[in-house]
Design a protein around this motif. Structure first.
Motif, PDB file in Angstrom:
ATOM      1  N   HIS A  39       0.890  11.365   3.612  1.00  0.00           N
ATOM      2  CA  HIS A  39      -0.146  10.371   3.348  1.00  0.00           C
ATOM      3  C   HIS A  39      -1.530  10.940   3.631  1.00  0.00           C
ATOM      4  O   HIS A  39      -2.475  10.712   2.869  1.00  0.00           O
ATOM      5  CB  HIS A  39       0.102   9.120   4.186  1.00  0.00           C
ATOM      6  CG  HIS A  39      -0.705   7.934   3.761  1.00  0.00           C
ATOM      7  ND1 HIS A  39      -1.862   7.565   4.399  1.00  0.00           N
ATOM      8  CD2 HIS A  39      -0.539   7.043   2.748  1.00  0.00           C
ATOM      9  CE1 HIS A  39      -2.368   6.497   3.808  1.00  0.00           C
ATOM     10  NE2 HIS A  39      -1.585   6.163   2.799  1.00  0.00           N
ATOM     11  N   HIS A  64       2.570   4.301  -3.875  1.00  0.00           N
ATOM     12  CA  HIS A  64       3.114   3.739  -2.646  1.00  0.00           C
ATOM     13  C   HIS A  64       4.503   3.130  -2.867  1.00  0.00           C
ATOM     14  O   HIS A  64       5.293   3.068  -1.913  1.00  0.00           O
ATOM     15  CB  HIS A  64       2.140   2.716  -2.049  1.00  0.00           C
ATOM     16  CG  HIS A  64       1.014   3.357  -1.295  1.00  0.00           C
ATOM     17  ND1 HIS A  64      -0.175   3.700  -1.896  1.00  0.00           N
ATOM     18  CD2 HIS A  64       0.925   3.752   0.002  1.00  0.00           C
ATOM     19  CE1 HIS A  64      -0.967   4.260  -0.994  1.00  0.00           C
ATOM     20  NE2 HIS A  64      -0.330   4.309   0.155  1.00  0.00           N
ATOM     21  N   HIS A 204      -5.479  -3.359   7.175  1.00  0.00           N
ATOM     22  CA  HIS A 204      -5.646  -2.122   7.942  1.00  0.00           C
ATOM     23  C   HIS A 204      -6.765  -2.276   8.968  1.00  0.00           C
ATOM     24  O   HIS A 204      -6.639  -1.840  10.120  1.00  0.00           O
ATOM     25  CB  HIS A 204      -5.960  -0.963   6.998  1.00  0.00           C
ATOM     26  CG  HIS A 204      -4.745  -0.362   6.349  1.00  0.00           C
ATOM     27  ND1 HIS A 204      -4.064   0.716   6.882  1.00  0.00           N
ATOM     28  CD2 HIS A 204      -4.089  -0.688   5.205  1.00  0.00           C
ATOM     29  CE1 HIS A 204      -3.055   1.035   6.096  1.00  0.00           C
ATOM     30  NE2 HIS A 204      -3.044   0.197   5.065  1.00  0.00           N
ATOM     31  N   MET A 211      -4.168   2.333  12.402  1.00  0.00           N
ATOM     32  CA  MET A 211      -4.104   1.816  11.031  1.00  0.00           C
ATOM     33  C   MET A 211      -5.400   2.060  10.264  1.00  0.00           C
ATOM     34  O   MET A 211      -5.466   1.797   9.059  1.00  0.00           O
ATOM     35  CB  MET A 211      -3.769   0.328  11.041  1.00  0.00           C
ATOM     36  CG  MET A 211      -2.277   0.044  11.066  1.00  0.00           C
ATOM     37  SD  MET A 211      -1.464   0.310   9.468  1.00  0.00           S
ATOM     38  CE  MET A 211      -1.764  -1.276   8.672  1.00  0.00           C
ATOM     39  N   SER A 216      -2.749   6.250   8.981  1.00  0.00           N
ATOM     40  CA  SER A 216      -2.263   4.895   9.251  1.00  0.00           C
ATOM     41  C   SER A 216      -0.745   4.794   9.293  1.00  0.00           C
ATOM     42  O   SER A 216      -0.194   3.864   9.900  1.00  0.00           O
ATOM     43  CB  SER A 216      -2.815   3.918   8.221  1.00  0.00           C
ATOM     44  OG  SER A 216      -2.522   4.343   6.898  1.00  0.00           O
ATOM     45  N   VAL A 217      -0.045   5.734   8.678  1.00  0.00           N
ATOM     46  CA  VAL A 217       1.426   5.713   8.690  1.00  0.00           C
ATOM     47  C   VAL A 217       1.962   5.846  10.117  1.00  0.00           C
ATOM     48  O   VAL A 217       3.103   5.466  10.392  1.00  0.00           O
ATOM     49  CB  VAL A 217       1.985   6.830   7.779  1.00  0.00           C
ATOM     50  CG1 VAL A 217       3.502   6.794   7.712  1.00  0.00           C
ATOM     51  CG2 VAL A 217       1.408   6.709   6.377  1.00  0.00           C
ATOM     52  N   PHE A 222       2.450  -0.182   8.972  1.00  0.00           N
ATOM     53  CA  PHE A 222       2.001   0.338   7.674  1.00  0.00           C
ATOM     54  C   PHE A 222       2.995  -0.035   6.574  1.00  0.00           C
ATOM     55  O   PHE A 222       2.609  -0.489   5.490  1.00  0.00           O
ATOM     56  CB  PHE A 222       1.860   1.862   7.753  1.00  0.00           C
ATOM     57  CG  PHE A 222       1.661   2.549   6.433  1.00  0.00           C
ATOM     58  CD1 PHE A 222       0.388   2.824   5.959  1.00  0.00           C
ATOM     59  CD2 PHE A 222       2.748   2.943   5.646  1.00  0.00           C
ATOM     60  CE1 PHE A 222       0.197   3.460   4.732  1.00  0.00           C
ATOM     61  CE2 PHE A 222       2.569   3.576   4.432  1.00  0.00           C
ATOM     62  CZ  PHE A 222       1.289   3.827   3.969  1.00  0.00           C
ATOM     63  N   TRP A 223       4.281   0.165   6.850  1.00  0.00           N
ATOM     64  CA  TRP A 223       5.310  -0.054   5.834  1.00  0.00           C
ATOM     65  C   TRP A 223       5.455  -1.533   5.501  1.00  0.00           C
ATOM     66  O   TRP A 223       5.704  -1.897   4.352  1.00  0.00           O
ATOM     67  CB  TRP A 223       6.637   0.524   6.312  1.00  0.00           C
ATOM     68  CG  TRP A 223       6.544   1.966   6.677  1.00  0.00           C
ATOM     69  CD1 TRP A 223       6.498   2.506   7.939  1.00  0.00           C
ATOM     70  CD2 TRP A 223       6.449   3.084   5.778  1.00  0.00           C
ATOM     71  NE1 TRP A 223       6.390   3.881   7.872  1.00  0.00           N
ATOM     72  CE2 TRP A 223       6.352   4.256   6.560  1.00  0.00           C
ATOM     73  CE3 TRP A 223       6.444   3.199   4.389  1.00  0.00           C
ATOM     74  CZ2 TRP A 223       6.248   5.524   5.999  1.00  0.00           C
ATOM     75  CZ3 TRP A 223       6.346   4.466   3.816  1.00  0.00           C
ATOM     76  CH2 TRP A 223       6.249   5.611   4.622  1.00  0.00           C
ATOM     77  N   ASN A 225       3.059  -3.781   5.613  1.00  0.00           N
ATOM     78  CA  ASN A 225       1.900  -4.115   4.781  1.00  0.00           C
ATOM     79  C   ASN A 225       2.135  -3.667   3.346  1.00  0.00           C
ATOM     80  O   ASN A 225       1.942  -4.441   2.395  1.00  0.00           O
ATOM     81  CB  ASN A 225       0.652  -3.437   5.361  1.00  0.00           C
ATOM     82  CG  ASN A 225      -0.623  -3.754   4.590  1.00  0.00           C
ATOM     83  OD1 ASN A 225      -0.730  -4.769   3.896  1.00  0.00           O
ATOM     84  ND2 ASN A 225      -1.603  -2.884   4.720  1.00  0.00           N
ATOM     85  N   HIS A 226       2.604  -2.446   3.167  1.00  0.00           N
ATOM     86  CA  HIS A 226       2.787  -1.921   1.811  1.00  0.00           C
ATOM     87  C   HIS A 226       3.985  -2.538   1.104  1.00  0.00           C
ATOM     88  O   HIS A 226       3.975  -2.629  -0.135  1.00  0.00           O
ATOM     89  CB  HIS A 226       2.852  -0.397   1.833  1.00  0.00           C
ATOM     90  CG  HIS A 226       1.493   0.215   1.811  1.00  0.00           C
ATOM     91  ND1 HIS A 226       0.778   0.387   0.649  1.00  0.00           N
ATOM     92  CD2 HIS A 226       0.688   0.625   2.812  1.00  0.00           C
ATOM     93  CE1 HIS A 226      -0.406   0.902   0.927  1.00  0.00           C
ATOM     94  NE2 HIS A 226      -0.491   1.051   2.235  1.00  0.00           N
TER      95      HIS A 226
END
Length: 285
Positions: A39, A64, A204, A211, A216-217, A222-223, A225-226
């Motif tokens: 990332h 993503h 974020h 973040m 941010s990973v 993070f995961w 949110n995505h």
């Protein structure tokens, strides 16, 4: 076999434990830090040289989606029954939401240095040293709501503003694009200060700490949110089934800085066109 991604708020205690256990196993193997490095490597902004794929570009969503699938695959090699949950931040808007529980992601960072002190990813537990993109030491940091410069999580109205745009993306295909779902859900605007950020970006900023920025990973949220952003793309695609599902479809896009519909997205050979449908792989509850 098609699997299901669930709202994190609907997970049982046993499901949360399995997810956390698989995540910690991926970290122990050293694989998790590879996702952080990837990332960081592909976080290229408008003002940077080179091709943009992860952010500030039409490929924000398909890139993503593939990134999530790669990570999910790593989890499922540990435990085939695990998938990435999503966090609906228009509903679960409190620092006391179950998401931040002691047995799940842990809570906010302490005031003095933003160090996360609770949960399985607290540095004191010895399982989650930050090794990539280190700016503040080896411990995970959070700063919910950024009290020194307050910001809130996105509202339903702010999300609806993005979901109403039936155009996928528009020139100049970056963070300044004034039309298109992609840039509005990614969350770049012409505002100033915290007013510049919406939706994904706003989340974020609200979480703060690690973040913020390319690393941010490092924060497992993070995961979540995505996964929600991926769900929003899925809903948008169904809503505007007659619209172009991805733009630009082809042509010249600024000396190759933007990937078109049938060009491969680095670091994979996956094309945006192959990422538009996901029903053969997973669904959302």
């Amino acid at each position: 076999m098609v699997y299901t991604r669930q709202n994190q708020s609907s997970l049982t205690a046993a499901q949360k434990k399995r997810f956390v256990s698989a995540l910690l196993a991926v970290k122990r193997k050293g694989q998790y830090d590879e996702f952080v490095r990837m990332h960081v490597a592909f976080y290229v902004g408008d003002g940077d040289g080179g091709q943009r794929v992860a952010h500030m570009a039409p490929t924000f969503l398909p890139w993503h989606r593939q990134f999530l699938l790669e990570f999910e695959g790593a989890l499922q090699r540990v435990d085939p029954g695990v998938s990435v949950p999503y966090w609906d931040w228009t509903v679960d808007r409190s620092p006391t939401s179950s998401l931040w529980g002691e047995g799940f992601l842990g809570g906010n960072g302490r005031r003095s240095d933003r160090r996360v002190m609770t949960g399985p990813f607290a540095y004191g537990n010895g399982h989650w040293p930050i090794k990539e993109g280190v700016t503040e030491g080896e411990f995970l940091t959070r700063d919910f709501g950024r009290p020194h410069d307050p910001i809130e999580l996105p509202t339903k109205d702010e999300l609806a503003w993005a979901m109403r745009d039936s155009l996928y993306d528009s020139a100049p295909w970056n963070s300044t694009s004034s039309h298109g779902f992609r840039n509005k859900v990614e969350g770049w605007t012409s505002g100033v200060g915290n007013g510049k950020f919406r939706n994904h970006n706003q989340v974020h900023r609200w979480v703060g700490g690690h973040m913020l920025g390319a690393g941010s990973v490092n924060d497992p949220v993070f995961w979540f949110n995505h996964a929600f952003v991926d769900l929003l793309w899925s809903r948008w695609h169904r809503k505007y089934a007659n619209s172009a599902p991805y733009l630009p479809a082809g042509g010249t896009t600024g000396a190759g800085r933007v990937v078109t519909l049938d060009e491969p997205m680095p670091p994979w050979k996956v094309k945006p066109s192959s990422m538009i449908e996901h029903g053969h792989l997973y669904r959302y509850a």
